[in-house]
Design a protein around this motif. Sequence first.
Motif, PDB file in Angstrom:
ATOM      1  N   SER A 167       2.248   6.422  -6.520  1.00  0.00           N
ATOM      2  CA  SER A 167       2.611   5.111  -5.445  1.00  0.00           C
ATOM      3  C   SER A 167       4.057   4.435  -6.108  1.00  0.00           C
ATOM      4  N   PRO A 187      -1.302   3.900   0.561  1.00  0.00           N
ATOM      5  CA  PRO A 187       0.179   2.848  -0.619  1.00  0.00           C
ATOM      6  C   PRO A 187       0.580   3.299  -0.997  1.00  0.00           C
ATOM      7  N   LEU A 188       1.256   5.058   0.079  1.00  0.00           N
ATOM      8  CA  LEU A 188       2.666   5.781  -0.643  1.00  0.00           C
ATOM      9  C   LEU A 188       3.315   4.801   0.350  1.00  0.00           C
ATOM     10  N   ALA A 232       4.046   1.538  -0.878  1.00  0.00           N
ATOM     11  CA  ALA A 232       4.891   1.742  -1.915  1.00  0.00           C
ATOM     12  C   ALA A 232       5.902   1.674  -1.503  1.00  0.00           C
ATOM     13  N   ILE A 250      -2.130  -0.737  -5.034  1.00  0.00           N
ATOM     14  CA  ILE A 250      -2.988   0.350  -5.739  1.00  0.00           C
ATOM     15  C   ILE A 250      -4.618  -0.104  -5.937  1.00  0.00           C
TER      16      ILE A 250
END
Length: 483
Positions: free
Chosen positions: A365, A406-407, A410, A454
């Motif tokens: 992330s 989550p990426l 992010a 996260i």
Amino acid sequence: MSLLMILVTLVAVVIVGYYILKSYHPVFVFFFSGIILLIAAFYFTGTPIPSGAKRAPETMTFWTTLLDSFVFITDTFKKQLAGVGLIIMAVAGFAGYMKYINASAKLAYLSNKPLGKIQNKYLILSGTFVVGMALKIVISSYAGLMLLLLACIYPVLVSLKIRPITAVAVLSLIGIDYGPKDGNTVQLAGIVGQQDNVVGIFLDYQIYPVLVYVVLLAILIPFYFSYIDKKDAKNGVVDEAVEIGEIIDPKCPTYYIFFPWLPVVFLFAAYFLNFKLDVVTVIFVSIAIVFIIEFIRHRSAKVLCDGMVVILKSMADIFISVVSIIVAAGVFAEGIKALGGIGTLAEIVSGMGASAVILTIAILSFIVYFATVIMGSGIAAFQAFGKIANDIAPKLGIPPITLVLPLEIASCLGRSASPIAGGVIALAGFAKVAPMEIIKRTMPLLIIAMIANILTAWWLTTKDVPEYMKTAPQTNTELIKHA
């Protein structure tokens, strides 16, 4: 050899990041580096180039290997243009048309009216953030939404004695891409093999980090910016005088505010009625409905012809700025994967027990976050590392979506923290401040949001897997075999 491949992988990522930081065009950098990595992987690890001709290893030469790498690029283009790329282009065409007929501007204009009823100016900022995040589900472009908010809501905020730098800082935080018609969601679904189920991805997974982000920042914004303004006042910081723009009511009927919602309504209706309907079809049906209403309103087919040109130009623009980068980043990601270093790291991390999952989520992330800050756009970083995360997740015994999601979040947060992101630059121009002045104010909130992202992703790994994910093997051993 495994440790060497890990080192080579890290060096490759650093070199690519260096050249992108030096303003080399990411499409060229990703294509060029991807070809080199695919060829290097073939000679060092024996990994065949995907989509290449099935030749016996002893018959392979440098030139046939090079040719196979270009065959892979061709196949990647075909796959993306017929899949995720087409969906993103269709969504961009619809968004461009909504802007052309003033439907999205009308929606933003009317959305600011409830804000004037709030007495506390810092609660107004919080309300602005919530309203902006609600609009994000139908106005998918970050820069486009920023420009609309600058035209329709920013003048209201400044007229209510809110500092320009504070107003644009809050607007910059309206950056999470989400919803079933958003390009990032479509890309997310495509990476995890659920491109036909974007509504399910949204409802079962994406909605959680988005809700956490909205609630968390809506609570923090009044306290945080009140503190920042008092601190600036104590230090004698004086805002440069800015002209309050005129709030203009866009020229279109009020009912046009429902048009941007059409694809979302159709997608949700099809999902709950258990009727298969893809995003591209929904977009085309929505355009056809608006065309009919536009023809009735203007009594002119020429208006529709002009609208079609706008749609096609918007699709072409998004191909240049987004789809081409997705294709190039996919080639680079395949090259990184072929080296084997990421796989080796995943095997090492997977042996660390329960801490492996949250550690992997956090590392990937923040890599995507800082890569996006450097590039000003999260598309390439998310595409490249999203594909890698999709391969790592089975080794950790978790559904790929819980590591890829989550990426995606992010990459959005990193864009809001980038001084070269188009939306941030536009905001800085209106407030007559440097982009870094906005970033310095929002960075603490964005880091808090990253931590929340996260932790939410880690919680999602323990969440019950929905029906459409249960067909995939779920035990760690089976997942590794499946990968």
